[in-house]
Enzyme design. Structure first.
Site, PDB file in Angstrom:
ATOM      1  CB  SER A   1     -59.544 -15.690 -22.917  1.00 35.78           C
ATOM      2  OG  SER A   1     -60.367 -14.537 -22.783  1.00 35.78           O
TER       3      SER A   1
ATOM      4  CB  SER B   1     -62.732 -12.111 -21.935  1.00 37.72           C
ATOM      5  OG  SER B   1     -62.079 -11.357 -22.917  1.00 37.72           O
TER       6      SER B   1
ATOM      7  CB  THR C   1     -60.899 -14.571 -29.054  1.00 38.51           C
ATOM      8  OG1 THR C   1     -59.613 -14.031 -29.281  1.00 38.51           O
ATOM      9  CG2 THR C   1     -60.778 -15.950 -28.415  1.00 38.51           C
TER      10      THR C   1
ATOM     11  CE  LYS D   1     -61.151 -11.396 -32.473  1.00 37.08           C
ATOM     12  NZ  LYS D   1     -60.295 -10.272 -32.130  1.00 37.08           N
TER      13      LYS D   1
ATOM     14  CG  ASN E   1     -65.050  -8.216 -30.649  1.00 32.65           C
ATOM     15  OD1 ASN E   1     -65.968  -7.545 -31.101  1.00 32.65           O
ATOM     16  ND2 ASN E   1     -64.333  -7.830 -29.620  1.00 32.65           N
TER      17      ASN E   1
ATOM     18  N   GLY F   1     -48.775  -5.423 -40.478  1.00 31.99           N
ATOM     19  CA  GLY F   1     -49.583  -6.635 -40.421  1.00 31.99           C
ATOM     20  C   GLY F   1     -50.876  -6.453 -41.190  1.00 31.99           C
ATOM     21  CB  ALA F   2     -52.241  -7.609 -43.958  1.00 33.96           C
ATOM     22  N   GLY F   3     -53.666  -8.926 -40.834  1.00 37.01           N
ATOM     23  CA  GLY F   3     -54.613  -9.944 -40.360  1.00 37.01           C
ATOM     24  C   GLY F   3     -55.894  -9.314 -39.867  1.00 37.01           C
TER      25      GLY F   3
ATOM     26  N   GLY G   1     -51.183  -3.327 -25.841  1.00 34.56           N
ATOM     27  CA  GLY G   1     -52.580  -3.625 -26.173  1.00 34.56           C
ATOM     28  C   GLY G   1     -53.525  -3.803 -24.994  1.00 34.56           C
TER      29      GLY G   1
HETATM   30  P1  NDP Z   1     -53.508 -12.857 -37.834  1.00 33.14           P
HETATM   31  O1  NDP Z   1     -52.989 -14.248 -37.724  1.00 33.14           O
HETATM   32  O2  NDP Z   1     -54.834 -12.625 -38.474  1.00 33.14           O
HETATM   33  O3  NDP Z   1     -52.409 -11.935 -38.603  1.00 33.14           O
HETATM   34  C1  NDP Z   1     -51.093 -11.967 -38.269  1.00 33.14           C
HETATM   35  C2  NDP Z   1     -50.298 -10.948 -39.134  1.00 33.14           C
HETATM   36  O4  NDP Z   1     -49.012 -10.871 -38.562  1.00 33.14           O
HETATM   37  C3  NDP Z   1     -50.115 -11.333 -40.599  1.00 33.14           C
HETATM   38  O5  NDP Z   1     -50.251 -10.165 -41.370  1.00 33.14           O
HETATM   39  C4  NDP Z   1     -48.679 -11.894 -40.645  1.00 33.14           C
HETATM   40  O6  NDP Z   1     -48.007 -11.639 -41.870  1.00 33.14           O
HETATM   41  C5  NDP Z   1     -48.011 -11.051 -39.577  1.00 33.14           C
HETATM   42  N1  NDP Z   1     -46.881 -11.713 -38.917  1.00 33.14           N
HETATM   43  C6  NDP Z   1     -46.896 -12.807 -38.128  1.00 33.14           C
HETATM   44  N2  NDP Z   1     -45.651 -13.068 -37.656  1.00 33.14           N
HETATM   45  C7  NDP Z   1     -44.835 -12.096 -38.151  1.00 33.14           C
HETATM   46  C8  NDP Z   1     -43.444 -11.821 -38.031  1.00 33.14           C
HETATM   47  N3  NDP Z   1     -42.626 -12.594 -37.291  1.00 33.14           N
HETATM   48  N4  NDP Z   1     -42.972 -10.740 -38.673  1.00 33.14           N
HETATM   49  C9  NDP Z   1     -43.772  -9.959 -39.409  1.00 33.14           C
HETATM   50  N5  NDP Z   1     -45.083 -10.163 -39.587  1.00 33.14           N
HETATM   51  C10 NDP Z   1     -45.606 -11.233 -38.960  1.00 33.14           C
HETATM   52  O7  NDP Z   1     -53.519 -12.300 -36.366  1.00 33.14           O
HETATM   53  P2  NDP Z   1     -54.547 -11.311 -35.668  1.00 33.14           P
HETATM   54  O8  NDP Z   1     -54.643 -10.049 -36.457  1.00 33.14           O
HETATM   55  O9  NDP Z   1     -55.797 -12.034 -35.364  1.00 33.14           O
HETATM   56  O10 NDP Z   1     -53.829 -11.042 -34.264  1.00 33.14           O
HETATM   57  C11 NDP Z   1     -52.577 -10.414 -34.222  1.00 33.14           C
HETATM   58  C12 NDP Z   1     -52.201 -10.101 -32.782  1.00 33.14           C
HETATM   59  O11 NDP Z   1     -53.132  -9.210 -32.195  1.00 33.14           O
HETATM   60  C13 NDP Z   1     -52.147 -11.314 -31.851  1.00 33.14           C
HETATM   61  O12 NDP Z   1     -50.926 -11.250 -31.137  1.00 33.14           O
HETATM   62  C14 NDP Z   1     -53.340 -11.102 -30.927  1.00 33.14           C
HETATM   63  O13 NDP Z   1     -53.101 -11.672 -29.654  1.00 33.14           O
HETATM   64  C15 NDP Z   1     -53.408  -9.595 -30.866  1.00 33.14           C
HETATM   65  N6  NDP Z   1     -54.732  -9.035 -30.507  1.00 33.14           N
HETATM   66  C16 NDP Z   1     -54.828  -8.149 -29.463  1.00 33.14           C
HETATM   67  C17 NDP Z   1     -56.048  -7.584 -29.118  1.00 33.14           C
HETATM   68  C18 NDP Z   1     -56.138  -6.653 -27.959  1.00 33.14           C
HETATM   69  O14 NDP Z   1     -57.261  -6.395 -27.499  1.00 33.14           O
HETATM   70  N7  NDP Z   1     -55.061  -6.125 -27.473  1.00 33.14           N
HETATM   71  C19 NDP Z   1     -57.290  -7.905 -29.871  1.00 33.14           C
HETATM   72  C20 NDP Z   1     -57.074  -8.814 -30.958  1.00 33.14           C
HETATM   73  C21 NDP Z   1     -55.836  -9.362 -31.253  1.00 33.14           C
HETATM   74  P3  NDP Z   1     -48.076 -12.671 -43.137  1.00 33.14           P
HETATM   75  O15 NDP Z   1     -49.339 -12.338 -43.874  1.00 33.14           O
HETATM   76  O16 NDP Z   1     -46.854 -12.365 -43.922  1.00 33.14           O
HETATM   77  O17 NDP Z   1     -48.083 -14.061 -42.561  1.00 33.14           O
END
Ligand code: NDP
Length: 263
Positions: free
Chosen positions: A14, A16, A59, A63, A84, A120-122, A228
């Protein structure tokens, strides 16, 4: 002296602490920002109190757990259901989400956005979807698999997975997946992604520190794009000001944090 920390697993990477400590030093504040590896997210508040922290950032992957443990959650974090930033307000632990406004500030140079596609849906997709909707932008979620879509459907977002998606009319495409973070993967099969890019104006990748295949592809379509880094910077600036009760001019904090990005 004020003490701040970031909690995560992993957390050693990190930047930060670098951003916050450079602002602290240049503003001549009596404070320090550390990093703390936390394996079990359920212990976050306990650790926060044991260390007598004034504020903290949270992080991956804690979260959502931290959201559930706060005494009070304020602002858009209530909808996102993830925080966060933690503040100690007279012994009460208050949670905020600064990823969402940080993202929105990062795209402020992109004009006339009406329709956004989030890949993406995280957790990050949750923060971005609510801040876009709050700003009257129509949001569609597209994820590789369907399991994580439930949260978005429940909250009224148009939500699709790769096998039932059939649309290509968006102003901005936002990659929130980790595809391209450490590999050469695109977040979506190239034929679908190329079609969507043909009609778009902007792309944004939450990944920073490298030019991802997603942004490289968007260069081929001459789309205006951003990584980002500014999202990271702005979430940090907003968190810093929450730590200090909004007493600093954001452009001053930005100057010192931006300088730290070059170290
Ligand atoms: P999560 O683990 O919560 O979600 C990951 C998502 O990515 C899921 O929807 C997953 O799909 C999808 N995914 C993963 N690998 C692949 C792939 N190869 N192809 C397609 N879809 C994929 O992650 P976060 O949301 O917590 O974080 C995501 C990214 O955001 C990280 O890289 C993190 O470093 C970055 N980030 C950047 C920030 C910034 O300030 N710039 C702040 C916060 C995060 P499935 O459901 O199918 O597994």
């Amino acid at each position: 002296m004020k003490l701040f920390s970031i909690f995560g697993d992993p957390v050693f990477h990190s930047i930060s602490p670098r951003l916050h400590n450079n602002a602290i030093r240049n503003l001549n504040l009596d404070a320090c920002y550390i990093r703390q590896l936390v394996k079990n997210g359920d212990e976050i508040i306990e650790i926060f109190k044991d260390l007598r922290l004034d504020g903290a950032n949270v992080t991956v992957p804690h979260k959502e757990t931290a959201y559930k443990l706060c005494d009070e959650v304020r602002g858009i974090a209530k909808e996102i259901k993830a925080i966060n930033t933690l503040i100690n307000e007279n012994g009460k632990i208050i949670g905020y989400n600064t990823d969402a406004p940080g993202f929105f500030q990062a795209i402020s140079s992109f004009k006339n956005i009406k329709k956004a596609l989030i890949l993406g849906a995280g957790g990050t997709a949750k923060a971005i979807s609510f801040i876009l909707r709050q700003n009257n932008i129509d949001v569609t979620i597209l994820n590789r698999s369907k399991e994580r879509l439930e949260f978005f459907m429940k909250n009224g977002f148009d939500s699709f997975h790769w096998n039932n998606f059939n649309s290509n009319n968006f102003d901005i495409i936002i990659n929130t997946t980790s595809a391209g973070l450490k590999d050469e993967n695109l977040p979506l099969p190239i034929d679908i992604l190329s079609q969507i890019m043909q009609n778009a104006s902007y792309t944004f990748d939450v990944v920073y520190g490298r030019r991802t295949p997603f942004l490289q592809l968007s260069d081929k379509y001459n789309l205006q794009n951003k990584n980002g880094q500014d999202m990271l910077l702005y979430q940090g600036i907003i968190a810093f000001n929450l730590f200090y009760n909004n007493k600093f001019n954001t452009s001053v904090i930005e100057k010192h944090m931006r300088e730290a990005l070059t170290f």
